[in-house]
Scaffold this motif. Structure first.
Motif, short mmCIF file in Angstrom:
data_model
loop_
_atom_site.label_atom_id
_atom_site.label_comp_id
_atom_site.label_asym_id
_atom_site.label_seq_id
_atom_site.Cartn_x
_atom_site.Cartn_y
_atom_site.Cartn_z
N ASP A 102 -2.53 -7.29 0.82
CA ASP A 102 -3.12 -8.13 -0.21
C ASP A 102 -3.74 -7.31 -1.35
N MET A 131 3.58 -8.48 -1.44
CA MET A 131 2.65 -7.68 -2.19
C MET A 131 3.15 -7.61 -3.63
N ASN A 132 2.23 -7.82 -4.56
CA ASN A 132 2.57 -7.72 -5.98
C ASN A 132 2.11 -6.38 -6.53
N ASP A 143 -4.36 -5.12 -4.75
CA ASP A 143 -3.98 -5.18 -6.16
C ASP A 143 -3.51 -3.77 -6.54
N ASP A 191 8.37 -7.06 -0.66
CA ASP A 191 8.34 -7.80 0.59
C ASP A 191 7.56 -6.98 1.62
N SER A 192 6.39 -7.45 2.00
CA SER A 192 5.56 -6.69 2.94
C SER A 192 6.21 -6.57 4.31
N VAL A 237 5.25 -7.64 -13.23
CA VAL A 237 4.83 -7.73 -11.83
C VAL A 237 6.06 -7.73 -10.94
N VAL A 238 6.07 -6.81 -9.98
CA VAL A 238 7.18 -6.69 -9.03
C VAL A 238 6.67 -7.11 -7.66
N GLU A 239 7.40 -7.98 -7.00
CA GLU A 239 7.02 -8.39 -5.66
C GLU A 239 7.72 -7.50 -4.64
N GLN A 276 1.80 -4.32 -10.16
CA GLN A 276 1.88 -4.36 -11.62
C GLN A 276 2.38 -3.01 -12.09
#
Length: 90
Positions: free
Chosen positions: A78, A1-2, A80, A21-22, A17-19, A4
């Motif tokens: 998924d 998941m990204n 935003d 980990d789902s 943008v930080v990812e 912002q």
């Protein structure tokens, strides 16, 4: 998941943008879970998001899609997600 991030959170996370980990989130993650994961991955971001007692600062805004989200709202993998930290100044 990204996710912002805006304002001073960018310096705390090192990027716009930080990812997240789902796989580290529960089966039906909430906005709270996402913020907890963000703070765990980027500890410097916590002071921008939470008060001394750990509560979310009143001026922090989180959106999922185009809608403002509360901490207990579902946050699909998924989605935003955007986080607007507490802003200071006048």
């Amino acid at each position: 998941m990204n996710v912002q991030v805006y304002g001073p959170l960018r310096s705390a996370t090192g990027s716009k943008v930080v990812e997240i980990d789902s796989g580290e989130l529960p089966g039906r993650p909430t906005v709270r879970d996402v913020l907890d994961a963000l703070c765990a991955a980027h500890p410097r971001s916590e002071s921008h998001l939470r008060d001394e007692d750990g509560a979310l600062r009143p001026s922090v805004r989180v959106t999922v899609g185009d809608d403002r989200a509360d901490l207990d709202d579902h946050c699909p993998p998924d989605a935003d997600v955007r986080v607007f930290p507490a802003m200071r100044g006048g």
